[in-house]
Enzyme design. Structure first.
Site, PDB file in Angstrom:
ATOM      1  N   HIS A  92      19.903  81.405  29.842  1.00 15.42           N
ATOM      2  CA  HIS A  92      19.224  80.684  30.920  1.00 15.42           C
ATOM      3  C   HIS A  92      17.785  80.372  30.496  1.00 15.42           C
ATOM      4  O   HIS A  92      17.136  81.195  29.851  1.00 15.42           O
ATOM      5  CB  HIS A  92      19.234  81.522  32.203  1.00 15.42           C
ATOM      6  CG  HIS A  92      18.883  80.716  33.413  1.00 15.42           C
ATOM      7  ND1 HIS A  92      17.585  80.366  33.711  1.00 15.42           N
ATOM      8  CD2 HIS A  92      19.662  80.155  34.376  1.00 15.42           C
ATOM      9  CE1 HIS A  92      17.586  79.636  34.818  1.00 15.42           C
ATOM     10  NE2 HIS A  92      18.825  79.499  35.236  1.00 15.42           N
ATOM     11  N   GLU A 165      22.152  72.282  31.193  1.00 12.23           N
ATOM     12  CA  GLU A 165      21.121  72.646  32.173  1.00 12.23           C
ATOM     13  C   GLU A 165      19.748  72.574  31.510  1.00 12.23           C
ATOM     14  O   GLU A 165      19.178  73.614  31.149  1.00 12.23           O
ATOM     15  CB  GLU A 165      21.398  74.052  32.712  1.00 12.23           C
ATOM     16  CG  GLU A 165      20.428  74.455  33.776  1.00 12.23           C
ATOM     17  CD  GLU A 165      20.827  75.720  34.522  1.00 12.23           C
ATOM     18  OE1 GLU A 165      21.534  75.599  35.518  1.00 12.23           O
ATOM     19  OE2 GLU A 165      20.429  76.810  34.101  1.00 12.23           O
ATOM     20  N   GLY A 228      21.501  77.133  41.491  1.00  8.87           N
ATOM     21  CA  GLY A 228      20.491  78.183  41.626  1.00  8.87           C
ATOM     22  C   GLY A 228      19.983  78.270  43.051  1.00  8.87           C
ATOM     23  O   GLY A 228      20.640  78.834  43.933  1.00  8.87           O
TER      24      GLY A 228
HETATM   25  C1  PEP Z   1      19.682  77.815  37.751  1.00  8.74           C
HETATM   26  O1  PEP Z   1      18.801  78.649  37.920  1.00  8.74           O
HETATM   27  O2  PEP Z   1      20.618  78.028  36.933  1.00  8.74           O
HETATM   28  C2  PEP Z   1      19.626  76.576  38.506  1.00  8.74           C
HETATM   29  C3  PEP Z   1      20.479  75.639  38.242  1.00  8.74           C
HETATM   30  O3  PEP Z   1      18.653  76.495  39.457  1.00  8.74           O
HETATM   31  P1  PEP Z   1      18.435  75.300  40.501  1.00  8.74           P
HETATM   32  O4  PEP Z   1      19.759  74.963  41.113  1.00  8.74           O
HETATM   33  O5  PEP Z   1      17.464  75.847  41.484  1.00  8.74           O
HETATM   34  O6  PEP Z   1      17.881  74.141  39.720  1.00  8.74           O
END
Ligand code: PEP
Length: 246
Positions: A92, A165, A228
Protein backbone atom coordinates in the site's frame (compact mmCIF):
# COMPACT_ATOMS: atom_id res chain seq x y z
CA UNK A 1 -15.22 -8.42 -5.46
CA UNK A 2 -15.13 -5.46 -3.11
CA UNK A 3 -12.11 -5.18 -0.82
CA UNK A 4 -12.38 -2.77 2.09
CA UNK A 5 -9.23 -1.27 3.56
CA UNK A 6 -10.10 0.16 6.96
CA UNK A 7 -6.58 1.53 7.47
CA UNK A 8 -6.02 2.39 11.20
CA UNK A 9 -9.77 2.40 11.97
CA UNK A 10 -12.07 2.04 13.84
CA UNK A 11 -10.92 2.87 17.37
CA UNK A 12 -12.24 -0.29 19.04
CA UNK A 13 -13.45 -3.80 18.43
CA UNK A 14 -16.94 -2.77 19.52
CA UNK A 15 -16.99 -0.14 16.78
CA UNK A 16 -15.61 -2.65 14.27
CA UNK A 17 -18.52 -4.99 15.01
CA UNK A 18 -20.99 -2.11 14.73
CA UNK A 19 -19.56 -1.17 11.34
CA UNK A 20 -20.11 -4.68 10.03
CA UNK A 21 -23.66 -4.85 11.38
CA UNK A 22 -24.28 -1.55 9.60
CA UNK A 23 -22.89 -3.05 6.35
CA UNK A 24 -25.21 -6.03 6.73
CA UNK A 25 -28.20 -3.69 6.98
CA UNK A 26 -27.09 -1.84 3.86
CA UNK A 27 -26.76 -4.95 1.72
CA UNK A 28 -29.58 -7.12 3.07
CA UNK A 29 -31.70 -6.65 -0.08
CA UNK A 30 -28.88 -7.30 -2.52
CA UNK A 31 -28.03 -10.68 -3.94
CA UNK A 32 -24.40 -10.92 -2.91
CA UNK A 33 -22.64 -14.22 -2.69
CA UNK A 34 -21.42 -14.73 0.87
CA UNK A 35 -17.69 -14.11 1.20
CA UNK A 36 -17.41 -11.95 -1.89
CA UNK A 37 -16.75 -8.89 0.27
CA UNK A 38 -13.26 -8.85 1.75
CA UNK A 39 -12.45 -6.67 4.74
CA UNK A 40 -8.99 -5.67 5.97
CA UNK A 41 -9.37 -4.43 9.57
CA UNK A 42 -6.47 -3.73 11.93
CA UNK A 43 -5.05 -7.23 12.46
CA UNK A 44 -5.65 -7.12 16.25
CA UNK A 45 -9.39 -7.43 15.55
CA UNK A 46 -9.09 -10.36 13.15
CA UNK A 47 -9.77 -13.39 15.39
CA UNK A 48 -12.99 -11.95 16.82
CA UNK A 49 -14.32 -10.59 13.52
CA UNK A 50 -13.59 -13.84 11.71
CA UNK A 51 -15.61 -15.76 14.31
CA UNK A 52 -18.51 -13.32 14.48
CA UNK A 53 -19.04 -12.54 10.80
CA UNK A 54 -18.60 -15.69 8.70
CA UNK A 55 -20.24 -14.13 5.62
CA UNK A 56 -17.19 -11.94 5.04
CA UNK A 57 -13.56 -12.76 4.36
CA UNK A 58 -11.08 -10.91 6.55
CA UNK A 59 -7.44 -10.15 5.88
CA UNK A 60 -4.41 -8.22 7.00
CA UNK A 61 -3.17 -4.81 5.86
CA UNK A 62 0.47 -5.84 5.97
CA UNK A 63 2.76 -8.68 7.06
CA UNK A 64 6.44 -9.28 7.67
CA UNK A 65 8.72 -10.67 5.00
CA UNK A 66 10.11 -13.07 7.66
CA UNK A 67 8.44 -16.12 9.20
CA UNK A 68 9.95 -15.69 12.65
CA UNK A 69 12.75 -13.98 14.52
CA UNK A 70 13.67 -11.14 16.84
CA UNK A 71 11.52 -8.61 15.00
CA UNK A 72 9.64 -6.61 17.61
CA UNK A 73 6.20 -5.49 16.53
CA UNK A 74 6.11 -7.49 13.32
CA UNK A 75 3.33 -9.94 12.36
CA UNK A 76 4.21 -12.85 10.10
CA UNK A 77 2.06 -14.24 7.30
CA UNK A 78 1.63 -17.50 9.24
CA UNK A 79 0.36 -15.55 12.28
CA UNK A 80 -2.17 -13.79 10.06
CA UNK A 81 -3.21 -17.14 8.70
CA UNK A 82 -3.68 -18.61 12.17
CA UNK A 83 -5.77 -15.57 13.14
CA UNK A 84 -8.14 -16.46 10.28
CA UNK A 85 -6.94 -14.09 7.56
CA UNK A 86 -7.72 -15.19 4.01
CA UNK A 87 -5.66 -12.50 2.34
CA UNK A 88 -3.21 -9.68 2.96
CA UNK A 89 -2.89 -6.25 1.34
CA UNK A 90 0.74 -5.58 0.45
CA UNK A 91 2.56 -2.59 -1.00
CA UNK A 92 0.00 0.00 0.00
CA UNK A 93 1.33 3.47 -0.83
CA UNK A 94 0.82 4.59 2.77
CA UNK A 95 3.32 1.90 3.79
CA UNK A 96 5.66 2.94 0.98
CA UNK A 97 5.56 6.44 2.45
CA UNK A 98 6.67 4.84 5.76
CA UNK A 99 9.75 3.52 3.96
CA UNK A 100 8.80 0.19 2.39
CA UNK A 101 10.89 -0.53 -0.68
CA UNK A 102 9.72 -2.51 -3.70
CA UNK A 103 12.27 -5.22 -2.88
CA UNK A 104 10.84 -5.58 0.63
CA UNK A 105 7.31 -5.77 -0.77
CA UNK A 106 8.47 -8.50 -3.15
CA UNK A 107 9.82 -10.51 -0.19
CA UNK A 108 6.52 -10.01 1.65
CA UNK A 109 4.57 -11.30 -1.36
CA UNK A 110 6.75 -14.41 -1.39
CA UNK A 111 6.31 -14.91 2.38
CA UNK A 112 2.52 -14.59 2.12
CA UNK A 113 2.20 -16.91 -0.88
CA UNK A 114 4.43 -19.51 0.80
CA UNK A 115 2.02 -19.41 3.74
CA UNK A 116 -0.95 -19.82 1.41
CA UNK A 117 -2.40 -16.39 2.01
CA UNK A 118 -3.80 -14.60 -1.02
CA UNK A 119 -2.11 -11.30 -1.79
CA UNK A 120 -3.80 -8.07 -2.83
CA UNK A 121 -0.87 -6.14 -4.25
CA UNK A 122 -1.21 -2.38 -4.55
CA UNK A 123 0.50 -1.29 -7.73
CA UNK A 124 1.03 2.16 -9.19
CA UNK A 125 3.12 5.27 -9.24
CA UNK A 126 3.47 7.68 -6.32
CA UNK A 127 3.59 10.93 -8.30
CA UNK A 128 1.05 11.82 -10.98
CA UNK A 129 2.90 11.75 -14.31
CA UNK A 130 2.83 15.04 -16.26
CA UNK A 131 2.33 13.05 -19.42
CA UNK A 132 0.44 9.78 -18.97
CA UNK A 133 2.30 8.17 -21.86
CA UNK A 134 5.44 8.16 -19.67
CA UNK A 135 3.72 6.07 -16.95
CA UNK A 136 4.48 2.64 -18.48
CA UNK A 137 8.23 3.03 -17.97
CA UNK A 138 7.64 3.53 -14.22
CA UNK A 139 5.18 0.61 -14.13
CA UNK A 140 7.77 -1.55 -15.90
CA UNK A 141 10.45 -0.59 -13.34
CA UNK A 142 8.12 -1.52 -10.47
CA UNK A 143 6.89 -4.76 -12.02
CA UNK A 144 10.44 -5.99 -12.54
CA UNK A 145 11.10 -5.82 -8.78
CA UNK A 146 7.65 -6.69 -7.44
CA UNK A 147 7.15 -9.80 -9.58
CA UNK A 148 10.69 -11.09 -9.16
CA UNK A 149 10.83 -14.84 -8.43
CA UNK A 150 7.06 -15.27 -8.43
CA UNK A 151 7.29 -17.89 -11.16
CA UNK A 152 7.97 -20.43 -8.38
CA UNK A 153 4.24 -20.25 -7.50
CA UNK A 154 1.67 -22.18 -9.45
CA UNK A 155 -1.86 -20.76 -9.53
CA UNK A 156 -0.79 -17.16 -9.20
CA UNK A 157 -3.97 -16.21 -11.04
CA UNK A 158 -5.89 -17.52 -8.02
CA UNK A 159 -3.60 -16.23 -5.28
CA UNK A 160 -2.42 -12.81 -6.43
CA UNK A 161 -4.77 -9.91 -7.12
CA UNK A 162 -3.27 -6.70 -8.48
CA UNK A 163 -4.93 -3.46 -7.42
CA UNK A 164 -4.06 -0.56 -9.69
CA UNK A 165 -3.89 2.15 -7.08
CA UNK A 166 -1.63 5.12 -7.86
CA UNK A 167 -0.80 6.98 -4.62
CA UNK A 168 -1.90 10.30 -6.11
CA UNK A 169 -5.42 8.92 -6.66
CA UNK A 170 -6.03 7.95 -3.03
CA UNK A 171 -8.59 9.93 -1.01
CA UNK A 172 -8.85 12.83 -3.47
CA UNK A 173 -11.81 14.33 -5.31
CA UNK A 174 -12.94 12.77 -8.57
CA UNK A 175 -11.41 15.48 -10.79
CA UNK A 176 -7.98 14.75 -9.34
CA UNK A 177 -8.29 10.99 -9.71
CA UNK A 178 -7.89 8.32 -12.37
CA UNK A 179 -9.90 8.58 -15.61
CA UNK A 180 -11.33 5.58 -17.46
CA UNK A 181 -8.80 6.26 -20.26
CA UNK A 182 -5.91 6.07 -17.83
CA UNK A 183 -7.26 2.92 -16.19
CA UNK A 184 -7.60 1.31 -19.63
CA UNK A 185 -4.04 2.37 -20.52
CA UNK A 186 -2.86 0.55 -17.41
CA UNK A 187 -4.93 -2.56 -18.12
CA UNK A 188 -3.63 -2.79 -21.72
CA UNK A 189 -0.06 -2.26 -20.56
CA UNK A 190 -0.37 -4.79 -17.74
CA UNK A 191 -1.83 -7.49 -19.94
CA UNK A 192 0.76 -6.98 -22.68
CA UNK A 193 3.69 -6.72 -20.32
CA UNK A 194 3.03 -9.42 -17.76
CA UNK A 195 0.96 -11.97 -19.62
CA UNK A 196 4.06 -13.63 -21.08
CA UNK A 197 5.41 -14.42 -17.62
CA UNK A 198 2.47 -14.29 -15.22
CA UNK A 199 -0.83 -15.32 -16.69
CA UNK A 200 -4.36 -14.10 -15.92
CA UNK A 201 -3.81 -12.12 -12.76
CA UNK A 202 -7.08 -10.54 -11.66
CA UNK A 203 -6.96 -6.74 -11.76
CA UNK A 204 -8.98 -4.45 -9.53
CA UNK A 205 -8.96 -0.67 -9.11
CA UNK A 206 -8.40 1.41 -5.97
CA UNK A 207 -8.29 5.16 -5.40
CA UNK A 208 -11.15 7.39 -4.19
CA UNK A 209 -13.77 4.81 -5.12
CA UNK A 210 -17.38 5.81 -4.60
CA UNK A 211 -20.61 4.70 -6.31
CA UNK A 212 -19.97 7.10 -9.23
CA UNK A 213 -16.54 5.60 -9.89
CA UNK A 214 -18.02 2.10 -9.83
CA UNK A 215 -20.50 3.11 -12.54
CA UNK A 216 -17.87 5.02 -14.51
CA UNK A 217 -15.49 2.04 -14.59
CA UNK A 218 -18.21 -0.52 -15.34
CA UNK A 219 -16.88 -1.17 -18.85
CA UNK A 220 -13.26 -1.70 -17.72
CA UNK A 221 -11.89 -5.23 -17.54
CA UNK A 222 -11.49 -5.34 -13.80
CA UNK A 223 -12.71 -7.78 -11.20
CA UNK A 224 -13.57 -5.31 -8.48
CA UNK A 225 -12.53 -2.38 -6.33
CA UNK A 226 -10.32 -1.61 -3.35
CA UNK A 227 -12.09 0.93 -1.17
CA UNK A 228 -10.53 2.99 1.62
CA UNK A 229 -12.23 5.98 3.23
CA UNK A 230 -15.73 5.31 1.89
CA UNK A 231 -15.69 1.86 3.50
CA UNK A 232 -15.86 3.56 6.90
CA UNK A 233 -19.21 5.15 6.02
CA UNK A 234 -21.92 2.45 5.91
CA UNK A 235 -24.27 4.51 3.72
CA UNK A 236 -21.47 5.09 1.16
CA UNK A 237 -20.61 1.38 1.33
CA UNK A 238 -24.31 0.68 0.65
CA UNK A 239 -24.30 2.97 -2.41
CA UNK A 240 -21.11 1.37 -3.73
CA UNK A 241 -22.54 -2.12 -3.23
CA UNK A 242 -25.78 -1.22 -5.00
CA UNK A 243 -23.82 0.27 -7.91
CA UNK A 244 -21.59 -2.79 -8.10
CA UNK A 245 -23.97 -5.70 -7.47
CA UNK A 246 -27.18 -4.43 -9.09
C1 PEP B 1 -6.89 2.75 0.03
O1 PEP B 1 -6.47 3.20 1.09
O2 PEP B 1 -6.51 1.63 -0.39
C2 PEP B 1 -7.84 3.54 -0.74
C3 PEP B 1 -8.19 3.14 -1.91
O3 PEP B 1 -8.30 4.68 -0.14
P1 PEP B 1 -9.42 5.67 -0.71
O4 PEP B 1 -10.58 4.85 -1.16
O5 PEP B 1 -9.75 6.55 0.45
O6 PEP B 1 -8.80 6.42 -1.85
Amino acid sequence: MLILNWKMNPKSLTEANKLIFAYEKQIQDLKIKPRSILIAPPSLFLPVLVQKHPDFIFGGQNCSDQDQGALTGEISASMLKSAGAGFVILGHSERKKMGESLALINRKIIAALKNKIKVVLCFGEIVKPKNFQTAPSEWRRQAKILFNQLDQFKNLGRDLIVAFEPAWAISVNRQGSVSIEYLNLFIRWFRAETEKKIKHLPLIYGGSVDAKVVKLFQSAEIKGFLIGSKSLEPSEFGKISRAYYN
